[in-house]
Design a protein around this motif. Sequence first.
Motif: not given
Length: 377
Positions: A96-108, A110-124
């Motif tokens: 359903v999607f082909t592109g490249v990673i354009t942004k990586v976000t590190f979210a912390y 307290a009391g939550g679930a730390p995670h990394i959010t990855v964002t990708g965009m297509d050729i446009k």
Amino acid sequence: MDKLIYGDLFKDYDGFVEPKAIIELNGKDIGKNPIVVNNIDVEISSGFEASIATFDMYSVFDRLQARFEYESVAKNVVIGATLKIYLGYAAKVREVFTGVITKVTFAYEAGGAPHITVTGMDIKGLMMAGSYSKQLKAKSYSAAVKEILQKTVYSKLQSAGIIEKLYITDTPDTPPPGTPNKNPNIEMVAESDYEFVVKAAKKFNYEFFTVGGNVYFRPAKCDSSVEINLNPNKGLFNCEVEYDITGLSETIEARGMDDGKGKVISANTKLNNKISLGSKAAGFIKGSEKIYIDPTIKSDSDATNRVKSLKETVSYRFGTFRGTTIGIPDLIPGAFIKLEDMGAPVTNKFYIYSIHHRLNKTDGYLTDIVGQAASIP
């Protein structure tokens, strides 16, 4: 495109049970690592916006040492890495999607679930970088689009599988086969590749969008086929259909200037779409007009092409469909859907403007659709 039959999809995906996602970064399935992936969002559009995909990665934080364990994923979770997303069910998945990673976000938190959010965009999204002022070799706009997409940077994207195939339809300024092209060379003037191709698309009422690794530059709404029929008994969970005459006008005119002759060039057209089950609505826009000034119009044919594009854009503001279905990875923008057996004027044919796939632990796999209609049946 091939017609999708809800009953056949139900069988193919084994009753739409056990939603499944495969995420490949640089060709490697990250699901094989001890990483939990959630909140997968993929939004693709037949408009000029870039397609965007995001997902969250969990189990990447060491609470004892209070640090992100980025080392375990650093080889692939990097800006510029190839990103492919497949969605579906245990029985079957589709790209359903082909592109490249354009942004990586590190979210912390307290009391939550730390995670990394990855964002990708297509050729446009990648085409938006840079700004160029140069003369191209091409003497037609479709050839210019091909020339741009065959640049070295995009050839590398093809070798990486981010661009799989180009579907570029000749623009009206292309001479017939065997006829010399006497048009002047086309120039880019302080614009990115993206801005130039979008300008060309607007000039001739073309679409420019991607589906997976396929890039389309073609006449707007040229695929008049109905992709799928939907109703509450065929996977439709909710919907909203709206008809609005705000912004419509009876006459549309496009104007430019012939600098050499110092005269105005113009073309106009009238909307002829049905906007009411009765006869009163047409009276509200009767006599109204909208005039668009476009400095790129330099000939009568330019004005005619531009006013056709404007007419379609304005007319398709009239009807809007927003709905949510069971997750269907086969749905793509650029064709039509039909709401059937829902009563007039809800039963109608809508051009699919955007598809939004959502897969998460709470809601499962759902697909949001935005469609447009120029008239009521």
